[in-house]
Design a protein around this motif. Sequence first.
Motif, PDB file in Angstrom:
ATOM      1  N   MET A 271       0.800  -0.913   0.085  1.00 27.87           N
ATOM      2  CA  MET A 271       0.325  -0.448  -0.087  1.00 27.87           C
ATOM      3  C   MET A 271       0.903   0.902   0.195  1.00 27.87           C
ATOM      4  O   MET A 271       1.294   1.527   1.301  1.00 27.87           O
ATOM      5  CB  MET A 271      -1.034   0.322   1.201  1.00 27.87           C
ATOM      6  CG  MET A 271      -1.735  -1.432   1.577  1.00 27.87           C
ATOM      7  SD  MET A 271      -2.710  -1.138   0.697  1.00 27.87           S
ATOM      8  CE  MET A 271      -2.233  -2.531  -1.009  1.00 27.87           C
ATOM      9  N   ALA A 273       0.598   4.266  -1.450  1.00 31.35           N
ATOM     10  CA  ALA A 273      -0.681   5.319  -2.268  1.00 31.35           C
ATOM     11  C   ALA A 273      -0.733   6.441  -0.969  1.00 31.35           C
ATOM     12  O   ALA A 273      -0.738   5.635  -0.097  1.00 31.35           O
ATOM     13  CB  ALA A 273      -1.909   4.655  -2.549  1.00 31.35           C
ATOM     14  N   ASP A 277      -6.857  11.444   3.857  1.00 31.98           N
ATOM     15  CA  ASP A 277      -7.619  10.492   5.459  1.00 31.98           C
ATOM     16  C   ASP A 277      -8.298  11.336   5.208  1.00 31.98           C
ATOM     17  O   ASP A 277      -9.357  10.978   5.402  1.00 31.98           O
ATOM     18  CB  ASP A 277      -6.576  11.608   6.526  1.00 31.98           C
ATOM     19  CG  ASP A 277      -5.224  10.806   6.833  1.00 31.98           C
ATOM     20  OD1 ASP A 277      -5.043   9.545   6.710  1.00 31.98           O
ATOM     21  OD2 ASP A 277      -4.197  11.972   6.873  1.00 31.98           O
ATOM     22  N   PRO A 305     -11.894   5.984   4.345  1.00 33.71           N
ATOM     23  CA  PRO A 305     -11.457   4.209   4.704  1.00 33.71           C
ATOM     24  C   PRO A 305     -10.391   3.724   4.988  1.00 33.71           C
ATOM     25  O   PRO A 305      -9.280   4.911   3.801  1.00 33.71           O
ATOM     26  CB  PRO A 305     -12.094   3.210   3.846  1.00 33.71           C
ATOM     27  CG  PRO A 305     -12.445   4.459   2.735  1.00 33.71           C
ATOM     28  CD  PRO A 305     -12.926   5.271   2.941  1.00 33.71           C
ATOM     29  N   LEU A 308      -5.225   0.513   4.096  1.00 33.41           N
ATOM     30  CA  LEU A 308      -4.223  -0.763   4.752  1.00 33.41           C
ATOM     31  C   LEU A 308      -5.089  -1.487   6.200  1.00 33.41           C
ATOM     32  O   LEU A 308      -4.992  -2.545   5.935  1.00 33.41           O
ATOM     33  CB  LEU A 308      -3.376   0.544   5.012  1.00 33.41           C
ATOM     34  CG  LEU A 308      -1.871  -0.524   5.615  1.00 33.41           C
ATOM     35  CD1 LEU A 308      -1.072  -1.717   4.685  1.00 33.41           C
ATOM     36  CD2 LEU A 308      -0.775   0.286   6.021  1.00 33.41           C
ATOM     37  N   PHE A 324       3.583   1.661   3.838  1.00 33.65           N
ATOM     38  CA  PHE A 324       4.248   3.170   4.370  1.00 33.65           C
ATOM     39  C   PHE A 324       4.089   3.514   5.504  1.00 33.65           C
ATOM     40  O   PHE A 324       3.149   3.919   5.781  1.00 33.65           O
ATOM     41  CB  PHE A 324       4.359   3.107   3.111  1.00 33.65           C
ATOM     42  CG  PHE A 324       5.105   2.999   1.600  1.00 33.65           C
ATOM     43  CD1 PHE A 324       4.441   1.882   1.427  1.00 33.65           C
ATOM     44  CD2 PHE A 324       6.523   3.398   1.195  1.00 33.65           C
ATOM     45  CE1 PHE A 324       5.637   1.081   0.747  1.00 33.65           C
ATOM     46  CE2 PHE A 324       7.306   2.672   0.297  1.00 33.65           C
ATOM     47  CZ  PHE A 324       6.724   1.702  -0.276  1.00 33.65           C
ATOM     48  N   LYS A 338       2.512   2.741  13.875  1.00 33.80           N
ATOM     49  CA  LYS A 338       1.508   2.713  12.929  1.00 33.80           C
ATOM     50  C   LYS A 338       1.607   0.968  12.636  1.00 33.80           C
ATOM     51  O   LYS A 338       0.168   0.607  12.064  1.00 33.80           O
ATOM     52  CB  LYS A 338       1.948   3.523  12.031  1.00 33.80           C
ATOM     53  CG  LYS A 338       0.923   3.618  10.543  1.00 33.80           C
ATOM     54  CD  LYS A 338       1.406   4.782   9.999  1.00 33.80           C
ATOM     55  CE  LYS A 338       1.277   6.171  10.646  1.00 33.80           C
ATOM     56  NZ  LYS A 338       1.659   7.888   9.562  1.00 33.80           N
ATOM     57  N   LYS A 342      -2.414  -0.848  12.848  1.00 32.68           N
ATOM     58  CA  LYS A 342      -3.031  -0.826  11.373  1.00 32.68           C
ATOM     59  C   LYS A 342      -3.082  -2.261  10.657  1.00 32.68           C
ATOM     60  O   LYS A 342      -3.553  -2.674   9.968  1.00 32.68           O
ATOM     61  CB  LYS A 342      -2.033  -0.208   9.629  1.00 32.68           C
ATOM     62  CG  LYS A 342      -2.271   1.443   9.967  1.00 32.68           C
ATOM     63  CD  LYS A 342      -2.684   2.369   8.356  1.00 32.68           C
ATOM     64  CE  LYS A 342      -2.431   3.895   9.113  1.00 32.68           C
ATOM     65  NZ  LYS A 342      -2.657   4.525   8.163  1.00 32.68           N
TER      66      LYS A 342
END
Length: 402
Positions: A271, A273, A277, A305, A308, A324, A338, A342
């Motif tokens: 991911m 991209a 947010d 949404p 990730l 990322f 993170k 996630k």
Amino acid sequence: MLGKRILLIVGGGISAYKIPQLIRSIRAQGASVTPVLTAAGAQFTTPMTLSVLAGEPVHDTLWDRNSEAEIGHIQLSRNADLVVVAPATADMMARIAQGLANDLASTLLLATDKRVLIAPAMNVRMWDHPATRRNLATLRGDGILTVGPDSGDMACGEYGPGRMAEPDAIIAAIRDALTPEAQPLSGRHVIVTSGPTHEPIDPVRYIANRSSGVQGAAIAAALRDLGARVSFVTGPAAVPPPAGVDVIAVETARQMRDAVGAALPADAAVMAAAVADWHVVGASDSKIKKDGSGRPPALDMAENPDILAWISRAEERPALVVGFAAETDDVIANATAKRLRKGCDWIVANDVSPATGIMGGTENAVTLIGEHGAEEWPRMGKDAVAARLADRIAAHLNGKTT
Ligand code: CTP
């Protein structure tokens, strides 16, 4: 490719003008080419051109009494090491998907016991049409390999995906198809997200970010080079998508989430991209005008949404999920947190403070954070970061690292 025999079926598309170059390149690599020309293909290139360049006669009819005496069409498709269809028109794809055998080309494709690689080429709307999508899914399900199409200006004056892959990309795909065992990611499917997302305010304005999509495109190309089938879900990026990947162009975060969901199942997801947010709730269908009060409009925003986090906990979760982390402060600590928040396996952390020149630049300095801690990579080109990451993904999926 040395000594390999390619049966090359040339369909009816304007990109057939690139086929003489393709034949020369295949032969330059030491392989031989047996050309087959469809009736439509003969409108765009001539039997004479193909046979002179191939050094072999062109086959263009089912009803050749001499070769039919030896069951010619079956023989033709069995003698080859690989069958290549370029350009593969929408009509040709539909006929292969249906199993029709109403001319020499379709009969050969039905009779072959060899791998088939197609290079689709058609108008962008024809490519996007649900019928072509269905046919493509059927062909892939039948194990047919694809290369391209590329995006760009089209002969018909429109813009988008549908241009036949360039001869170099077709050659690379032929090489991979002939030597699948040499490719560490062959048979694997990887989803890559890339670029920014645009969140509309009204039909003419949107909220975006500075992501160029360079790193995501480089990762998709590196995974493709290792033999993976890549679903490249990209927002409106500043760079074109790489050749030889399946491009799914989206605009908003919500479209990106849906496209990622539709591309599952996959062996891995990267991911890359820079997903916005927030989006504007109730984006206006018409241009917002100044109301004369001097006060700007109040935008009501809602959270997008988290793609990730969602894929990391999805029922069809890929075996490896890589995120990322774009940070400006406490890069390692924030990225480590993170990763846990996630639920992804690895996180590629980078410092995007303006002084680093990374966002929108050609270089990247990243730290790969996994279960076993953080590994700092030296600053290098985004292509080199992509190649190294693709190698790590291949090693992981092939069980060579934990
Ligand atoms: N990401 C995502 N969906 C979102 C936001 C982010 O899939 N709605 C992914 C990005 O593609 C990236 C990772 O999450 O792989 C982290 O993106 P980043 O912008 O660093 O994190 P945020 O979630 O936006 O966190 P924050 O803004 O709080 O730093």
